[in-house]
Design a protein around this motif. Structure first.
Motif, short mmCIF file in Angstrom:
data_model
loop_
_atom_site.label_atom_id
_atom_site.label_comp_id
_atom_site.label_asym_id
_atom_site.label_seq_id
_atom_site.Cartn_x
_atom_site.Cartn_y
_atom_site.Cartn_z
N SER A 17 6.91 -9.47 19.68
CA SER A 17 6.22 -10.24 18.65
C SER A 17 5.06 -9.42 18.11
O SER A 17 4.77 -8.32 18.60
CB SER A 17 5.75 -11.59 19.19
N GLN A 18 4.40 -9.95 17.08
CA GLN A 18 3.18 -9.39 16.51
C GLN A 18 3.29 -7.90 16.14
O GLN A 18 2.44 -7.09 16.52
CB GLN A 18 2.00 -9.61 17.46
N PRO A 19 4.34 -7.52 15.40
CA PRO A 19 4.40 -6.12 14.96
C PRO A 19 3.27 -5.80 14.00
O PRO A 19 2.85 -6.65 13.21
CB PRO A 19 5.76 -6.02 14.26
N LEU A 20 2.77 -4.58 14.07
CA LEU A 20 1.67 -4.13 13.22
C LEU A 20 2.00 -2.74 12.70
O LEU A 20 2.19 -1.81 13.50
CB LEU A 20 0.35 -4.10 14.00
N ALA A 21 2.11 -2.60 11.39
CA ALA A 21 2.35 -1.30 10.77
C ALA A 21 1.03 -0.76 10.26
O ALA A 21 0.32 -1.44 9.51
CB ALA A 21 3.35 -1.43 9.62
N SER A 22 0.70 0.47 10.67
CA SER A 22 -0.58 1.05 10.26
C SER A 22 -0.47 2.56 10.16
O SER A 22 -0.23 3.24 11.17
CB SER A 22 -1.67 0.67 11.28
N ASP A 23 -0.61 3.05 8.94
CA ASP A 23 -0.68 4.50 8.70
C ASP A 23 0.48 5.24 9.37
O ASP A 23 0.28 6.24 10.07
CB ASP A 23 -2.02 5.04 9.19
N GLY A 24 1.70 4.74 9.15
CA GLY A 24 2.88 5.41 9.68
C GLY A 24 3.21 5.08 11.12
O GLY A 24 4.23 5.53 11.64
N GLN A 25 2.37 4.29 11.77
CA GLN A 25 2.62 3.92 13.16
C GLN A 25 3.00 2.43 13.23
O GLN A 25 2.62 1.64 12.38
CB GLN A 25 1.38 4.16 14.01
N ASP A 347 5.61 -7.56 9.49
CA ASP A 347 4.43 -6.97 8.87
C ASP A 347 4.89 -6.03 7.77
O ASP A 347 6.03 -5.54 7.78
CB ASP A 347 3.58 -6.23 9.90
N VAL A 348 4.00 -5.77 6.82
CA VAL A 348 4.32 -4.90 5.70
C VAL A 348 4.00 -3.45 6.06
O VAL A 348 2.88 -3.14 6.51
CB VAL A 348 3.53 -5.33 4.45
N VAL A 349 5.00 -2.58 5.87
CA VAL A 349 4.79 -1.14 6.07
C VAL A 349 4.21 -0.54 4.79
O VAL A 349 3.20 0.16 4.81
CB VAL A 349 6.12 -0.45 6.43
N ASP A 350 4.89 -0.80 3.68
CA ASP A 350 4.44 -0.36 2.36
C ASP A 350 5.09 -1.28 1.33
O ASP A 350 5.73 -2.27 1.70
CB ASP A 350 4.77 1.12 2.11
N ALA A 351 4.97 -0.97 0.06
CA ALA A 351 5.50 -1.84 -1.00
C ALA A 351 7.01 -1.97 -0.96
O ALA A 351 7.57 -2.86 -1.60
CB ALA A 351 5.05 -1.33 -2.36
#
Length: 656
Positions: A17-25, A347-351
Motif C-alpha cells: 500500500s501507499q506507493p510514493l513516486a519521487s524523482d524516479g524512485q 500515485d502519480v509518476v509524471d503526466a
C-alpha cells in the motif's frame, strides 16, 4: 506439487500500500503479520534500479505514510508501545532520527510534504485518555460521557479532553511550529507544491452529533486565511480533497448527501479563487469511494484523487465489483483501465504514468506502473513471488444471473481445491450491506477452498458499485430482495456448477452477512449448518447500543424507532422475530469488544434458539472488536476459520 493456501499462511503473505513516486524512485509500504508478537508490522521499502527492494524505514512496528522532501524521507513510526511520531531518514541510507518527541501524549497521524521540499505538514492528536477497553488500573476513574457519538468500534470510547493540531516542520531551520489547533477532528489531505496552501476535511457542524456533513477547507498558510469550498453543498460528505500543483484548483471526492449517508460519491472540481464547483461524474454509474469487502488490504492511504497536471486528475472508482481508473478535466472524462482487480492505492509518476498497488482474486498484491495514455503496464514488484512459486491459489469464476423480478446480478464461484467428485457449497454474504464483493484477494475464502469447500458469493441489492438505486433497494426492506438475491444466486450456482453438492449447503457471513445468515435460518431449512458472525439480530436493541445505531438504523430501516410504526417495522426486519422457526444447526461467533454490533446481539439470538432446543453454540472472542476477521489478533483470525470448519464438518447433512 503446488500447495494450496493454509490458515497459517496468513503469516507468510504480505500486502502493499501507499506507493510514493519521487524523482524516479518508488517507495511503498509492505504490510505483514507477525506470528511471534501476534500483531501487524509495516515497513517502508524502495525499488532499486535493478528491480529488487531495499529497506528504508524499519525502525518502528508500523512505519507508514512515506513522503519525500529534499534529500530525506519522512514518515510516521510506532516504536514499541509509544504513540506514532515523525521520523526522517536520508535517501542515501542511514539511521532514522525522530523529528518529534517532546510533547506528551501527542501522536502524529498524517504526514505530507510540499513538492518543493521546503516544508512538511503533519496532523497530530493529543490526549492523555486511553481508548482501549478494558484498561486495567489500580484506581480506575469513571468515564464521563456527554455526546451522542461517544465511541467507535476498533478504537473504544472517545476522549473528552483532546486537541487536534496542524504542525509544520521546515528542514532548513529544524523548527516544528503549530499552524492551528482545535478541539474537533479534521483530516489533512493535500499540500500545494510550494507549501502555501493546505486542504483538509472538517465537520461543518462539529457540535451537532446528528449532522454528518463534512466539508472541505483550504488554508493559506502565509496569510492565515481559510476558505470553505463546499458551502453550496450543506449536506455533503467529502472523503478526499487534493490541491492542483499550482494551488488554483481542488479536486474533491464526496457526495451531496441527497440520499443520506449512503449517497454514491462523485468527483467535483472547484476553483479555489472563485469558488466555482462542478460535478464531473454525475452521469457515471460508479462509486468513487470504493468499499471492497475483503480481508487482506492493510493501511491504504485513503487518497482517492490525484493531479496528473494542473488540468488533469486521475481517480479510481468501484464498478460492478472491480476498480476502474479514469482521467478527467474540466471538459473530458476518460476510462483508461477496466481490469478485473482492485486498485488499492496509486500515485502519480509524471503526466503520463502512475504507480499502483493492486490486488486480484488469485494474486494477493502487486506493484505496477501504468501508462494513462496507452494503458500499457509493467509489473514492478510482486512481494509474494516466492510463495506463489510453490502454492496454487483457487481461481474464481464470475457469472451473471437474474433475480426472479428481472434484476441483473452477478456473483463468483471459487472452486474447492479437492479431487472429490462433489464439494460442499459455502454461501458467504458480505457485510455492510453497503459494500461489495469483487476482484480482490480474500485470504479466508482461499482457506475455505483449500479445505474442500466451494465458495459462492454475490452482490445482492444494497451492495455498492452498481449505482444509487441498487444500493438504496435494501433500505426499509431488509430480508426482502436482498434475501431473494442471495438465495437465487445459490440456486443458479448449483445449476451451473454440478460439482457443488446440493445435499451439503452451508451459509456464513459477518455483520450484515451475519444478519443475512440468522435471517436465512429463520426462513429456510435448506442449509446443513450456519455460522453467523458479529450479527445484527435485533434492530430495536441495536438502536441504542451500537456506536452508529441511532443514525444508521433510521436510514437503513426507513423509519425512526420512535416514529409511529417504528417499533413494528424494526421487529419485522429483525432475525430475532423469526427465531422460533430456526431448526438449522448454527454457531454464533462474536468479539467481546464489538461496538458496532455488540455481543448482546448474538446473546439474544442464542438464548432464543437454544431455549427451543436448536443445535447451537456460541463462541466469544476476547479483546476483539467488530473487525476481528480483518484486523483482529492474528491467532484469533486463524482460530475463527478453524471454528467455522469444525462446525461445518460436524454437520454433514440437513437434519430431518
Amino acid at each position: 506439487m503446488s500447495k494450496s493456501v493454509s490458515a497459517q499462511d496468513l503469516f507468510k503473505l504480505v500486502a502493499l500500500s501507499q506507493p510514493l513516486a519521487s524523482d524516479g524512485q518508488v517507495f511503498f509500504v509492505e504490510n505483514g503479520v507477525d506470528q511471534a508478537s501476534n500483531g501487524y508490522v509495516s515497513q517502508i521499502k524502495r525499488l532499486s534500479v535493478t528491480g529488487g527492494t531495499q529497506d528504508v524505514a524499519v525502525n518502528g512496528r508500523l512505519n507508514l505514510q512515506p513522503t519525500v522532501a529534499g534529500e530525506s524521507l519522512y514518515y510516521t513510526a510506532t516504536v514499541d508501545q509509544a504513540k506514532a511520531q515523525l521520523f526522517r531518514v536520508p535517501l542515501t541510507g542511514g539511521e532514522p532520527t525522530a523529528v518529534t518527541t517532546s510533547t506528551p501524549n501527542e501522536a502524529v497521524n498524517t504526514v505530507l510534504a510540499a513538492a518543493d521540499g521546503t516544508s512538511i505538514f503533519f496532523k497530530t492528536t493529543q490526549t492523555a485518555e486511553r481508548p482501549k477497553l478494558p484498561n486495567t488500573e489500580a484506581f480506575p476513574q469513571p468515564r464521563h460521557v456527554e455526546n451522542l457519538i461517544n465511541k467507535a468500534d476498533g478504537y473504544g470510547w472517545f476522549p473528552l479532553d483532546v486537541v487536534y493540531r496542524l504542525r509544520r516542520y521546515q528542514p532548513s531551520t529544524g523548527v516544528v511550529e503549530e499552524i492551528f489547533q482545535q478541539g474537533h477532528d479534521f483530516d489533512l489531505t493535500s499540500v500545494s507544491a510550494d507549501g502555501r496552501y493546505v486542504s483538509y476535511l472538517v465537520d461543518d457542524r462539529p457540535a451537532d452529533d446528528t449532522d454528518f456533513s463534512r466539508g472541505v477547507s483550504v488554508l493559506d498558510v502565509q496569510t492565515g486565511e481559510t476558505v470553505d469550498l463546499t458551502t453550496t453543498l450543506p449536506k455533503a460528505r467529502f472523503s478526499d480533497a487534493t490541491l492542483s500543483p499550482d494551488g488554483r484548483r481542488v479536486a474533491l471526492v464526496g457526495d451531496d448527501g441527497s440520499f443520506g449517508r449512503h449517497t454514491v460519491a462523485n468527483l467535483y472540481l472547484v476553483n479555489r479563487e472563485s469558488g466555482e464547483l462542478v460535478n464531473r461524474t454525475a452521469e457515471l454509474d460508479a462509486d468513487l469511494v470504493p468499499d471492497f469487502a475483503g480481508d487482506f488490504v492493510q493501511h491504504p492511504s485513503g487518497k482517492l484523487v490525484r493531479w496528473l497536471t494542473d488540468e488533469d486528475v486521475v481517480f479510481a472508482a468501484a464498478f460492478h465489483g472491480r476498480s476502474q481508473l479514469y482521467v478527467a478535466n474540466a471538459t473530458d472524462l476518460h476510462l483508461i483501465d477496466d481490469t478485473a482487480r482492485q486498485i488499492v492505492d496509486f500515485d502519480v509518476v509524471d503526466a503520463q504514468h502512475i504507480v499502483a498497488a493492486v490486488s486480484y482474486q488469485d494474486k494477493p498484491s502487486e506493484l505496477l506502473r501504468l501508462s494513462v495514455k496507452t494503458g500499457e503496464e509493467r509489473v514492478l514488484y510482486d512481494p509474494n513471488a516466492a510463495y506463489e512459486d510453490t502454492h496454487e491459489f483457487a481461481h474464481a469464476q464470475r457469472f451473471d444471473f437474474e433475480s426472479d423480478d428481472g434484476q441483473a446480478l452477478e456473483g463468483w464461484y471459487l472452486p474447492a481445491q479437492t479431487q472429490a467428485a462433489k464439494e460442499p457449497v459455502l454461501l458467504y454474504v458480505h457485510g455492510g450491506p453497503h459494500a461489495n464483493y469483487g476482484e480482490t484477494f480474500f485470504y479466508e475464502f482461499q482457506v475455505h477452498a483449500s479445505r474442500g469447500f466451494g465458495v459462492v458469493f454475490f452482490n445482492p441489492r444494497g451492495s455498492t458499485s452498481y449505482g444509487q438505486a441498487f444500493e438504496d433497494d435494501v433500505n426499509g426492506h431488509y430480508g426482502e430482495n436482498d434475501y431473494d438475491d442471495v438465495m437465487k444466486g445459490l440456486d443458479v450456482a448449483l445449476q451451473r456448477f454440478p460439482q457443488l453438492d446440493a445435499s451439503r449447503q452451508y451459509i456464513a457471513g459477518g455483520s450484515y452477512g451475519g444478519f443475512m445468515t440468522t435471517w436465512a435460518v429463520g426462513h429456510t431449512k435448506r442449509f446443513a449448518a450456519a455460522v453467523a458472525q458479529r450479527a445484527v439480530t435485533n434492530w430495536i436493541s441495536l438502536f441504542g447500543i451500537s456506536d452508529i445505531g441511532f443514525y444508521f438504523n433510521p436510514e437503513e430501516l426507513g423509519i425512526d424507532l420512535f416514529a409511529k410504526g417504528g417499533l413494528e417495522s424494526y421487529w419485522k426486519q429483525s432475525p430475532l422475530a423469526y427465531a422460533q422457526n430456526v431448526t438449522t444447526p448454527i454457531r454464533l461467533l462474536h468479539g467481546e469488544w464489538d461496538m458496532r454490533c455488540p455481543i448482546s446481539q448474538s446473546e439474544e439470538f442464542f438464548t432464543a434458539i437454544k431455549r427451543n432446543g436448536v443445535d447451537a453454540d456460541f463462541l466469544r472472542y476476547p479483546q476483539s472488536f467488530h473487525g476481528i476477521s480483518r484486523s483482529g489478533f492474528p491467532s484469533l483470525r486463524i482460530q475463527r476459520i478453524d471454528d467455522m470448519t469444525e462446525w461445518f464438518v460436524a454437520h454433514p447433512s440437513v437434519q430431518k
